[in-house]
Design an enzyme around this catalytic site. Structure first.
Site, mmCIF file in Angstrom:
data_model
loop_
_atom_site.group_PDB
_atom_site.id
_atom_site.type_symbol
_atom_site.label_atom_id
_atom_site.label_comp_id
_atom_site.label_asym_id
_atom_site.label_seq_id
_atom_site.Cartn_x
_atom_site.Cartn_y
_atom_site.Cartn_z
ATOM 1 N N GLY A 140 9.511 51.513 73.846
ATOM 2 C CA GLY A 140 8.436 51.595 72.877
ATOM 3 C C GLY A 140 7.868 50.246 72.503
ATOM 4 O O GLY A 140 6.704 50.124 72.146
ATOM 5 N N LYS A 158 11.330 39.895 78.215
ATOM 6 C CA LYS A 158 10.786 40.995 77.422
ATOM 7 C C LYS A 158 9.377 40.657 76.967
ATOM 8 O O LYS A 158 9.154 39.657 76.273
ATOM 9 C CB LYS A 158 11.677 41.264 76.201
ATOM 10 C CG LYS A 158 11.148 42.383 75.311
ATOM 11 C CD LYS A 158 12.003 42.584 74.076
ATOM 12 C CE LYS A 158 11.850 41.449 73.098
ATOM 13 N NZ LYS A 158 12.547 41.740 71.827
ATOM 14 N N ASP A 256 22.707 47.589 65.260
ATOM 15 C CA ASP A 256 22.390 48.567 66.298
ATOM 16 C C ASP A 256 23.421 48.532 67.423
ATOM 17 O O ASP A 256 23.070 48.475 68.606
ATOM 18 C CB ASP A 256 20.981 48.327 66.852
ATOM 19 C CG ASP A 256 20.353 49.602 67.427
ATOM 20 O OD1 ASP A 256 20.829 50.705 67.089
ATOM 21 O OD2 ASP A 256 19.392 49.486 68.202
#
Length: 417
Positions: A140, A158, A256
């Site tokens: 996303g 990235k 996370d």
């Protein structure tokens, strides 16, 4: 209710989500202990925390937009959605000298973490102008490419989607860079640098070639992870989080911890990735015990106390680690939506089997149901039970988790002889 994506098998898996503050309908309690006293006490504790898992899957009334999870060795791109400030939870014991956990990366290069500000010319050269052939992940937040720096270092690059840019993105990008710039450990993915220019937001990190832990648990390459290897991976992850919590100059809460954020080297050494949700914590000298913040994380791994109170501490990572331990020994995802109702929340199902005295029945069917595996399984589940205690005060520190796992591995190897 939760953001989700389809994996290669076609099933839907929960993605990272963030929640806006809103009242929580209930609270939960536990009598679990961190001691290794009689099995009956442990099983009683397990029964008392059975309801804790419900809170993880009952989100507040309001939801903020979700973002994709990350693993540049796997199917997702890694994302950046974090803010930086706050306070740390107290930890047991004195801090050891940071050299215990500060070890050099296994890369042959000696760049300082996040020390390089790359140019677009550097990035274009490294990725051959973002060649589709070098694309290794999509999520996303953006796309991940495999690249090679001028000195031959392999990296994962990235690149954020331009459509993701808004007034908050700059702060979130800087949060990730700030967190990554402070860490260097064998079991953490190393950040080499970044680019922030015009509408481009790019992070350059260490390339880890062997996929994610989640992929290995699903035997994506046809090889089954032995319980011995799974113990090694658990210890690697425990060391990485211990370093973040205790041995960095400024404690960091990852927020996370999950199997798709754990990358494996060719030698099956684990490296924790994706600091998009990472949060810096204040020094213990400040007297604060938590950070008050909106909830961010991944469904299935979320600490219910954090979800209920919006108070973030290092013990929220401990809770996620406990869920990860259950995932390691069962092979199942934290949420198995296609299973029978009583098996859909894997940790709750596993703890029920454990308290019923049939823990061996939840062992990953790809592993042998031997005496050695059964004994190690029960010890791992006992530690997992402590990690997922309803209240953070009843959870061990990550340092303690690493110590317990070392002892479990030692005993397990002796059983195999």
């Amino acid at each position: 209710m939760y953001g989700s994506r389809k994996d290669s098998s076609g099933s839907r898996t929960p993605e990272r989500v963030s929640y806006s503050p809103s009242p929580s309908p209930s609270s939960y309690s536990t009598n679990s202990s961190q001691s290794s006293s009689g099995r009956s006490r442990v099983r009683t504790a397990a029964r008392s925390v059975a309801g804790v898992f419900v809170a993880c899957f009952t989100p507040p009334e309001e939801e903020a937009p979700h973002h994709s999870s990350s693993a540049f060795g796997g199917s997702d791109a890694f994302s950046s959605t974090s803010d930086v400030s706050g306070a740390s939870d107290s930890t047991d014991g004195k801090r050891l000298h940071r050299s215990i956990y500060t070890v050099k990366s296994d890369s042959t290069h000696s760049k300082e973490p996040a020390s390089i500000k790359f140019t677009m010319a550097d990035i274009n050269k490294a990725t051959k102008n973002f060649s589709p052939v070098l694309k290794v992940g999509q999520g996303g937040f953006g796309t991940v490419y495999k690249g090679q720096l001028q000195d031959g270092t392999l990296v994962a690059i990235k690149r954020a989607k331009k459509s993701m840019y808004d007034k908050n993105l700059g702060g979130e990008f800087q949060s990730e860079i700030q967190a990554l710039s402070k860490v260097e450990h064998l079991n953490l993915v190393k950040c080499y640098g970044y680019l922030e220019q015009g509408d481009e937001r790019i992070v350059v990190v260490e390339y880890v070639p062997n996929g994610t832990l989640r992929e290995h648990l699903e035997c994506f390459n046809g090889n089954v992870l032995s319980l011995d290897s799974r113990l090694d991976i658990a210890i690697d992850v425990a060391h990485a989080i211990t370093y973040l919590h205790t041995y960095t100059d400024h404690p960091i809460i990852h927020r996370d911890i999950k199997s798709s954020n754990i990358l494996l080297t060719d030698k099956l050494r684990a490296k924790v990735a994706d600091f998009g949700f990472a949060r810096l914590a204040a020094d213990a000298e400040s007297g604060k015990t938590h950070v008050s913040t909106q909830v961010k994380g991944t469904a299935g791994y979320l600490d219910p106390e954090y979800l209920r109170t919006y108070q973030l501490t290092e013990k929220s990572d401990v809770y996620s680690f406990g869920i990860l331990l259950v995932e390691l020994v069962t092979g199942r995802r934290p949420i198995e939506a296609k299973r029978e109702l009583d098996e859909r929340i894997t940790a709750r199902w596993a703890m029920k089997k454990y308290t019923d005295g049939v823990a061996i029945s939840i062992l990953d069917p790809k592993l042998e149901k031997s005496d050695a595996n059964g004994l190690a399984l029960e010890k791992i589940l006992e530690l997992a039970l402590q990690c997922v205690a309803a209240h953070r005060r009843n959870r061990p520190t990550m340092r303690r988790c690493a110590e317990v796992l070392w002892n479990i591995r030692k005993d397990y190897k002796e059983q195999l002889v």
